[in-house]
Design a protein around this motif. Structure first.
Motif, PDB file in Angstrom:
ATOM      1  N   LYS A  62       0.835  -1.200   0.000  1.00 21.78           N
ATOM      2  CA  LYS A  62       0.000   0.000   0.000  1.00 21.78           C
ATOM      3  C   LYS A  62       0.874   1.256   0.000  1.00 21.78           C
ATOM      4  O   LYS A  62       0.533   2.264  -0.614  1.00 21.78           O
ATOM      5  N   ASN A  63       2.006   1.189   0.685  1.00 21.81           N
ATOM      6  CA  ASN A  63       2.897   2.336   0.803  1.00 21.81           C
ATOM      7  C   ASN A  63       3.932   2.377  -0.305  1.00 21.81           C
ATOM      8  O   ASN A  63       4.327   1.352  -0.862  1.00 21.81           O
ATOM      9  N   GLU A  64       4.397   3.580  -0.608  1.00 22.30           N
ATOM     10  CA  GLU A  64       5.591   3.797  -1.415  1.00 22.30           C
ATOM     11  C   GLU A  64       6.717   4.195  -0.478  1.00 22.30           C
ATOM     12  O   GLU A  64       6.497   4.891   0.517  1.00 22.30           O
ATOM     13  N   TYR A  65       7.930   3.769  -0.810  1.00 19.49           N
ATOM     14  CA  TYR A  65       9.082   3.996   0.054  1.00 19.49           C
ATOM     15  C   TYR A  65      10.195   4.708  -0.713  1.00 19.49           C
ATOM     16  O   TYR A  65      10.406   4.462  -1.902  1.00 19.49           O
ATOM     17  N   LEU A  66      10.908   5.574  -0.016  1.00 15.85           N
ATOM     18  CA  LEU A  66      12.122   6.170  -0.550  1.00 15.85           C
ATOM     19  C   LEU A  66      13.196   5.990   0.518  1.00 15.85           C
ATOM     20  O   LEU A  66      13.314   6.791   1.441  1.00 15.85           O
ATOM     21  N   PHE A  67      13.905   4.884   0.407  1.00 14.98           N
ATOM     22  CA  PHE A  67      14.902   4.369   1.333  1.00 14.98           C
ATOM     23  C   PHE A  67      14.219   3.570   2.454  1.00 14.98           C
ATOM     24  O   PHE A  67      13.139   3.898   2.918  1.00 14.98           O
ATOM     25  N   GLY A  68      14.908   2.509   2.837  1.00 15.46           N
ATOM     26  CA  GLY A  68      14.366   1.677   3.889  1.00 15.46           C
ATOM     27  C   GLY A  68      15.208   0.444   4.134  1.00 15.46           C
ATOM     28  O   GLY A  68      16.125   0.125   3.377  1.00 15.46           O
ATOM     29  N   LYS A  69      14.864  -0.239   5.201  1.00 13.98           N
ATOM     30  CA  LYS A  69      15.421  -1.550   5.524  1.00 13.98           C
ATOM     31  C   LYS A  69      14.233  -2.497   5.639  1.00 13.98           C
ATOM     32  O   LYS A  69      13.447  -2.397   6.583  1.00 13.98           O
ATOM     33  N   THR A 227       5.850  13.871  -0.164  1.00 16.83           N
ATOM     34  CA  THR A 227       6.463  14.206   1.115  1.00 16.83           C
ATOM     35  C   THR A 227       6.905  12.942   1.836  1.00 16.83           C
ATOM     36  O   THR A 227       6.147  11.977   1.959  1.00 16.83           O
ATOM     37  N   SER A 228       8.161  12.935   2.322  1.00 15.32           N
ATOM     38  CA  SER A 228       8.702  11.773   3.011  1.00 15.32           C
ATOM     39  C   SER A 228       8.375  11.827   4.496  1.00 15.32           C
ATOM     40  O   SER A 228       8.444  12.897   5.131  1.00 15.32           O
ATOM     41  N   SER A 229       8.043  10.674   5.067  1.00 13.22           N
ATOM     42  CA  SER A 229       7.779  10.590   6.501  1.00 13.22           C
ATOM     43  C   SER A 229       9.033  10.821   7.329  1.00 13.22           C
ATOM     44  O   SER A 229       8.949  11.056   8.532  1.00 13.22           O
ATOM     45  N   CYS A 230      10.200  10.749   6.691  1.00 12.86           N
ATOM     46  CA  CYS A 230      11.456  10.944   7.409  1.00 12.86           C
ATOM     47  C   CYS A 230      11.903  12.407   7.407  1.00 12.86           C
ATOM     48  O   CYS A 230      13.009  12.714   7.865  1.00 12.86           O
ATOM     49  N   GLY A 231      11.100  13.281   6.862  1.00 20.94           N
ATOM     50  CA  GLY A 231      11.432  14.694   6.901  1.00 20.94           C
ATOM     51  C   GLY A 231      12.723  14.999   6.190  1.00 20.94           C
ATOM     52  O   GLY A 231      12.885  14.723   5.009  1.00 20.94           O
ATOM     53  N   SER A 232      13.686  15.522   6.929  1.00 20.21           N
ATOM     54  CA  SER A 232      14.949  15.950   6.329  1.00 20.21           C
ATOM     55  C   SER A 232      15.885  14.789   6.026  1.00 20.21           C
ATOM     56  O   SER A 232      16.976  14.992   5.497  1.00 20.21           O
ATOM     57  N   ASN A 233      15.468  13.527   6.383  1.00 21.97           N
ATOM     58  CA  ASN A 233      16.343  12.360   6.171  1.00 21.97           C
ATOM     59  C   ASN A 233      17.703  12.548   6.835  1.00 21.97           C
ATOM     60  O   ASN A 233      18.740  12.264   6.254  1.00 21.97           O
ATOM     61  N   ASN A 234      17.698  13.063   8.041  1.00 25.51           N
ATOM     62  CA  ASN A 234      18.945  13.349   8.743  1.00 25.51           C
ATOM     63  C   ASN A 234      19.598  12.052   9.228  1.00 25.51           C
ATOM     64  O   ASN A 234      19.118  11.429  10.167  1.00 25.51           O
TER      65      ASN A 234
END
Length: 285
Positions: A62-69, A227-234
């Motif tokens: 259901k979700n789309e991801y931009l980076f993950g484990k 919009t990414s759930s990780c915000g700034s991807n810090n």
């Protein structure tokens, strides 16, 4: 081999930013095709895909991801599975798509499965590496994992890395980092190429063929409306430690050992396929 009889440790990093928790396929996935051949069972804890002569089946996240484990446990089609392919992968859409592939190529009874991996960036693939597994993937569930961060993609089996594809944009190699991807899986008939180059055909008297899935887990950045759930991807954030994760020395040695003993094809060694020279990412010097 002694190594193959030892339980391989799965490293767990405390404090990951968990987007999708393990165990509920109703929550995390949609069945997309197969006319009833794909089933979610056990209150969402188990998903099965089936293939018969009429059709295979598949599902997507259901979700789309931009980076993950991302982890998934699979139990593959048992017995004579020649001609079948169980695909489990991440992919974006469009003509210049990105993709990170696990594909399991079926076998004749008693012969080993082939684990096929590939990485596409901006629509370009041709980066295949293939492996035999050091266990019977049909006898029980095993964990197949993808670590995808801005620096690297790591394929792992039961916590042991088998392949690393590094970001080599400095050498002009596109790297998947801008397109969100969904998780897909399918069980389908590919007897025109899958087993010994298509020499061995699917034995439909063995149908239906069934693969099973459980214990999905994604420590990942989901993307919604750009919009990414990780915000700034810090990467310095303890919650997002996997965004800068790399192989430590122990896992680097394990990777080398597994590739030496179980890799059966590496595009970076195929000079016949690339007579004008191997792709630039193959030169790690």
């Amino acid at each position: 081999m002694a190594f193959s009889r030892v339980a391989l440790l799965i490293c767990t990093v405390i404090g990951y930013f968990v987007i999708a928790s393990a165990g509920n396929f109703y929550q995390d996935f949609d069945i997309t095709w197969g006319d009833g051949r794909a089933k979610i069972l056990n209150n969402g804890e188990l998903l099965t895909l089936s293939l018969d002569k009429a059709s295979g089946s598949g599902f997507q996240s259901k979700n789309e991801y931009l980076f993950g484990k991302i982890d998934m446990q699979l139990k593959l089609v048992p017995g004579n599975s020649a001609g079948t392919v169980t695909a489990y992968y991440l992919s974006s859409k469009g003509a210049t798509w990105d993709e990170i592939d696990f594909e399991f190529l079926g076998n004749l009874s008693g012969e080993p499965y082939i684990l096929h991996t590939n990485v596409f960036s901006q629509g370009k693939g041709n980066r295949e590496q293939q492996f035999y597994l050091w266990f019977d993937p049909t006898a029980d569930f095993h964990t197949y994992s993808i670590l995808w961060n801005p620096q690297r993609i790591v394929f792992s089996v039961d916590g042991s890395p088998i392949r690393e594809f590094k970001n080599m944009e400095s050498k002009g190699v596109p790297f998947p980092k801008n397109q969100a991807m969904r998780i897909y899986s399918s069980l389908w008939n590919a007897d025109d190429w899958a087993t010994r180059g298509g020499l061995v055909k699917t034995d439909w008297t063995q149908a239906p063929f069934t693969a099973s899935y459980r214990n999905f887990n994604a420590n990942a950045c989901t993307v919604s409306s750009g919009t990414s759930s990780c915000g700034s991807n810090n990467p310095s954030s303890s919650n997002n430690a996997w965004l800068s994760e790399e192989l430590d020395s122990t896992n680097q040695e394990r990777l080398k050992w597994l590739q030496k003993n179980y890799m059966i094809y590496n595009y970076c060694s195929d000079t016949q396929r690339f007579p004008q020279g191997l792709p630039p990412e193959c030169n790690t010097a």
